[in-house]
Design an enzyme around this catalytic site. Structure first.
Site, PDB file in Angstrom:
ATOM      1  N   TYR A   1      33.333 -23.484   9.243  1.00  0.00           N
ATOM      2  CA  TYR A   1      33.647 -22.257   9.999  1.00  0.00           C
ATOM      3  C   TYR A   1      35.122 -22.115  10.366  1.00  0.00           C
ATOM      4  O   TYR A   1      35.893 -23.039  10.146  1.00  0.00           O
ATOM      5  CB  TYR A   1      32.704 -22.049  11.179  1.00  0.00           C
ATOM      6  N   GLU A   2      35.476 -20.932  10.832  1.00  0.00           N
ATOM      7  CA  GLU A   2      36.896 -20.565  11.053  1.00  0.00           C
ATOM      8  C   GLU A   2      37.709 -20.690   9.766  1.00  0.00           C
ATOM      9  O   GLU A   2      38.884 -21.062   9.800  1.00  0.00           O
ATOM     10  CB  GLU A   2      37.543 -21.433  12.144  1.00  0.00           C
ATOM     11  N   GLY A   3      37.093 -20.347   8.647  1.00  0.00           N
ATOM     12  CA  GLY A   3      37.751 -20.515   7.344  1.00  0.00           C
ATOM     13  C   GLY A   3      37.414 -21.874   6.795  1.00  0.00           C
ATOM     14  O   GLY A   3      37.785 -22.891   7.389  1.00  0.00           O
TER      15      GLY A   3
ATOM     16  N   GLN B   1      41.621 -23.066   4.287  1.00  0.00           N
ATOM     17  CA  GLN B   1      42.763 -23.666   5.006  1.00  0.00           C
ATOM     18  C   GLN B   1      43.823 -24.136   4.015  1.00  0.00           C
ATOM     19  O   GLN B   1      45.021 -23.911   4.207  1.00  0.00           O
ATOM     20  CB  GLN B   1      42.315 -24.882   5.841  1.00  0.00           C
TER      21      GLN B   1
END
Lengths: 599, 599
Positions: free
Chosen positions: A440-442, A447
């Site tokens: 999650y969050e990319g 990243q």
């Protein structure tokens, strides 16, 4: 029974000797972060989470969240009560501005507390964690009226907040968002659409939940350039600040997940919900990135934090469980078997965990300092330098922190043998919980692309050049000192591999797939060098303190041994990573998709 | 909905061109393994497991097993029926001897089927899998009467069997076993004790369950030298072969585990149960190792097999899900986004999975052939050579196969992004299921110690020297051919790293901890070289077939590309592993245990 002790001593060492808090007393916030105050945060805050949140970690996993037919969601037994205590304690307000009821401490101090909280109970910590993202976005992009309406209660924890990005058809690619925002005569918008994977989207911890939602206004371009950000409270707020009507947003279902069962992951249905634009129309992505960058640092910290708890339990088990004999002959002949600690391969896994958790802790806290300096350093030059460095390393902290957190949790589970696979012992939960942080969050692949596709080349490579100069300079200085010369030489070699890989990218960018195919290895190469730098600083500080006869000699010796382990066992991977990158995209991209199929 | 297609084409390629089945038609069993028969096994057996077992994989995970108050255990819905079909189909009897009702096919052919079965449903496959261990032990060590009593019904699948080693206080260290076996006047023994983690210990699939149990006779030494092996049927068998009284063995509870929920993991209580000695008293460990070595190869195969299913689903998703655009510009401009396949980092994960699953498949099947040759090759020299090689590589197949299986499953889950974390999509189950294979039948750390502590030095290093000679010889030969020269050169370099690491062990054995601290990296180094050799053979065969205009050109090209990927992306790790080994034990073992603690 799993256990957890906040690593206060190690955190203190990092804050004093790597972050060097006392170098920044000239800056706002830092003056208040006196050694006594910081000690109190670490000791008292650590005690609070270990005593109140950790006991709910395993039971929360086993019970999970429940959605009721009326759309309400209850969190696991004890969560509501613990949350009330958390709000009352004020631990959630450490780094929030005084203007909104916060304690205005440096971000780096809040980061230290945040680690302990996640270690105690990741699923629980996500509830206030998501609100932090909402706070950041409203602080920077919210109108004064929005700030006044939402921030005090979000900061105090009386309300919680969420981030609503993902939809069934889009995660990474937010240009595909379908949720619509129709302007209304009163200046509000009517929001309609479905959001999925919304952490803390619905729950029973607070009376109100403030959703930050990405949506598209009529006629907006069909790409990420057409996205706007809206604030959509679950309960509408009356002009006098009291709670009014229920808004047309509801939880349609909650997901059954691999882990973080104590956190409700919701499908959120917006059916003409009333929302208000945050910032400018069609500038939603930039606003979202404010939440996102803070969140990415927080997720990197989650990797370390869950790894730390898993590691602590493996250490406990390695000291309790007797199995087999030392290779060098029985260590305790009077016992029927020696403890697991005598076995080099068990040690290898524990040292790996120690080297990475302590190294990542230093990197996360150093990263927290850069966030402070980016906002508050005295000169524009210093602010720029901090901004460059944390911009460059945010994807590395997220990606490497979470990959290593999962690896540490997996190894810690391995130390337990068969018992590690049984729910009762608690170890498999850490693996399941740690797994989400890589996604999650990319995802970590995203990243890595942020690092090599955006951050490397920004401003003519200014950030990465500054990073190279910083590492090279500290290596050169440390090579003159016998205590750190060997480490510095090895780190310099790893830096050389990273520089060569960077040059290789520059020379092979004509096919951009070369960059994509090397992105994840490059992220890990950067992580090795960045965490290596932290170990150099820790080793240097330990050697100096020892030479001065200060500090706990056993603790300082352990730092030096662990630095050596990192150098001998972790840094050699740099060469392999560079060679993987130099393999390029040809073999990676050559096959037609049908050749991946079995039949 | 998850899906699975047995990789028949790839298996056929390996059997024809790496194993080269048709080179062995002179041997018993192999004559019957004509191309048509083998095709039928792969096609029909594959269809059976995909149609009957795979549909129960996800539902079995979600439902799990249930122990009832009377101690009976029911398997998930559909398992009992599917097991009856499995017995009826005869797929479980492929390599069992005709004398006991088997089909007397080569072990290598049964191994190919076994992969498909585990890929379809690992939890289900473990029920007959455990019985195979019992069959092996009784075939080698059982008395003629025991063989007559148990083997026909174990081979047919009418009964199932288990392995009972672990107790609460001991897993790896079997010398600590407390279960007692008291000799009785009738020649039987009375078995009393508690066994834990007994896979398939109790269930509703068969009328009888034949337990093989390690226990200690009165006065036996308090070490692994005092262990004897007993056969303990759940239901005693009358002289006429009919089922008699219930024996005093029962399931006390079943474990709640991270995965393999469809398999009942039992605490087994022996309360004066009637058992019979298998083989000689106090030679139980040797007998157990017969089961164990077969089981270890089977567990290595599990890693590959679960990885394969996870990989296939990731491939499917990468072709279906549209997200973002190719770095080289939109691949399908008419669509709103490109499929995941265009992204180099997604490709990197899929190619990693392809390279390791196909490479491990070749290694497992080649290993299966060695098991056949060990028993059936015409000359003592050939039998010895096969025995040496499979002895050396059994821990590598187990340890590397399962570590890579977990990595592949984790990566496949990663391809799904957030959806990979949700139970519904099925990907997280593969990670949870794959995880156990790194632990049971000896943790991978124990495998590594078996490799470096026992197998390397056996017979003056005969096995490893033969392995070196085999790899070096094939590299030298392949370097003369343009199609394989690059690969052979890179593999030769990796072999050089392995030889150097081996020499380092020899030179540093004075401190045996140096061996232990390098064991796992050495196991992975050996795995790289062994799987590398398989890729060399596959690449060579592909190049030759292509040159001859035979076979499917696209399939052969894919083999050559994947070999290149393995060489460029996987083999570079060899140098890093060697350097880790050369780090030795000092930093690994230096810290006193208390320095691992947080406070």
């Amino acid at each position: 029974m799993p256990q957890y002790t906040p690593p206060v001593r190690d955190t203190r060492f990092v804050l004093d000797h790597v972050v060097k808090l006392n170098n920044y007393t000239n800056l706002p916030s830092f003056a208040a972060a006196t050694p006594d105050t910081v000690d109190a945060v670490l000791e008292e805050g650590g005690r609070f989470v270990a005593e109140v949140l950790f006991p709910l970690n395993q039971s929360g996993d086993q019970e999970g969240c429940t959605r009721h037919p009326d759309g309400t969601v209850t969190t696991p037994k004890g969560f509501k009560d613990a949350y009330a205590k958390f709000v009352e304690s004020g631990w959630g307000t450490l780094s929030a501005p005084e203007a909104f009821g916060g304690q205005d401490m440096p971000h780096v101090v809040a980061t230290a507390f945040q680690e302990f909280m996640v270690s105690s109970n990741m699923a629980f910590a996500m509830y206030p964690g998501l609100a932090h993202g909402a706070i950041s976005a409203l602080r920077v992009k919210g109108s004064p009226e929005q700030q006044q309406t939402y921030l005090p209660k979000l900061v105090s924890g009386e309300w919680l907040g969420t981030m609503n990005l993902t939809e069934p058809q889009c995660g990474t690619d937010l240009g595909l968002i379908k949720t619509k925002a129709e302007p209304q005569a009163d200046g509000s918008y009517s929001i309609t659409g479905t959001k999925i994977f919304i952490s803390a989207g619905e729950h029973d911890l607070t009376e109100n939940i403030i959703h930050l939602v990405l949506a598209k206004t009529p006629g907006a371009p069909d790409s990420s350039k057409g996205i706007s950000l809206f604030v959509v409270p679950k309960i509408l707020i009356n002009a006098d600040g009291s709670l009014g009507e229920r808004n047309a947003v509801s939880c349609g279902s909650i997901e059954h997940k691999m882990g973080i069962h104590g956190n409700a992951t919701c499908v959120m249905n917006y059916d003409g919900a009333k929302g208000w634009l945050v910032g400018e129309e069609m500038k939603g992505l930039a606003a979202m990135f404010i939440m996102m960058n803070a969140a990415r640092l927080g997720v990197g910290l989650q990797g370390l934090a869950v790894g730390e708890t898993a590691y602590q339990n493996a250490v406990q088990y390695a000291g309790d469980r007797r199995q087999g004999r030392a290779l060098t002959g029985p260590a305790e002949p009077a016992e029927k078997a020696d403890v697991l600690f005598v076995h080099p391969d068990v040690r290898r896994m524990l040292m790996h965990a120690k080297a990475w958790t302590e190294g990542l802790r230093a990197l996360c806290l150093w990263g927290g300092l850069q966030v402070d300096l980016e906002d508050h350093a005295e000169t524009e030059e210093e602010r720029q330098a901090a901004s460059d460095l944390i911009g460059l390393l945010t994807p590395v902290i997220k990606g490497v922190g979470t990959d290593k957190g999962y690896e540490i949790a997996t190894n810690a589970q391995q130390v337990y043998g068969g018992h590690g696979y049984i729910q009762e012992w608690g170890m498999e939960q850490y693996v399941r919980d740690a797994r989400i942080a890589m996604i999650y969050e990319g995802t970590n692949g995203v990243q890595a692309m942020d690092l090599v596709g955006r951050k490397l080349a920004m401003n003519g490579g200014r950030a990465v050049q500054a990073f190279f100069a910083m590492v090279a300079g500290e290596c050169a200085a440390a090579k003159g000192d016998a205590a750190t010369a060997d480490f510095a030489g090895r780190l310099e070699k790893a830096l050389g591999e990273m520089q060569a890989a960077t040059m290789w990218f520059m020379g092979n960018i004509a096919n951009p797939n070369n960059i994509g195919a090397g992105a994840v290895p490059y992220m890990h190469l950067t992580g090795l060098v960045a965490v290596g730098l932290m170990w150099l600083r820790m080793a240097k500080a330990a050697a100096e303190l020892k030479a001065a006869g200060e500090g706990d000699a056993a603790f300082l010796d352990a730092k030096l041994v662990t630095a050596r382990f990192f150098a001998e066992r972790m840094l050699p991977e740099a060469g392999s990573l560079r060679r993987q990158i130099e393999g390029g995209a040809d073999a990676v991209m050559a096959l037609p998709p049908e050749m991946f199929r079995a039949a």
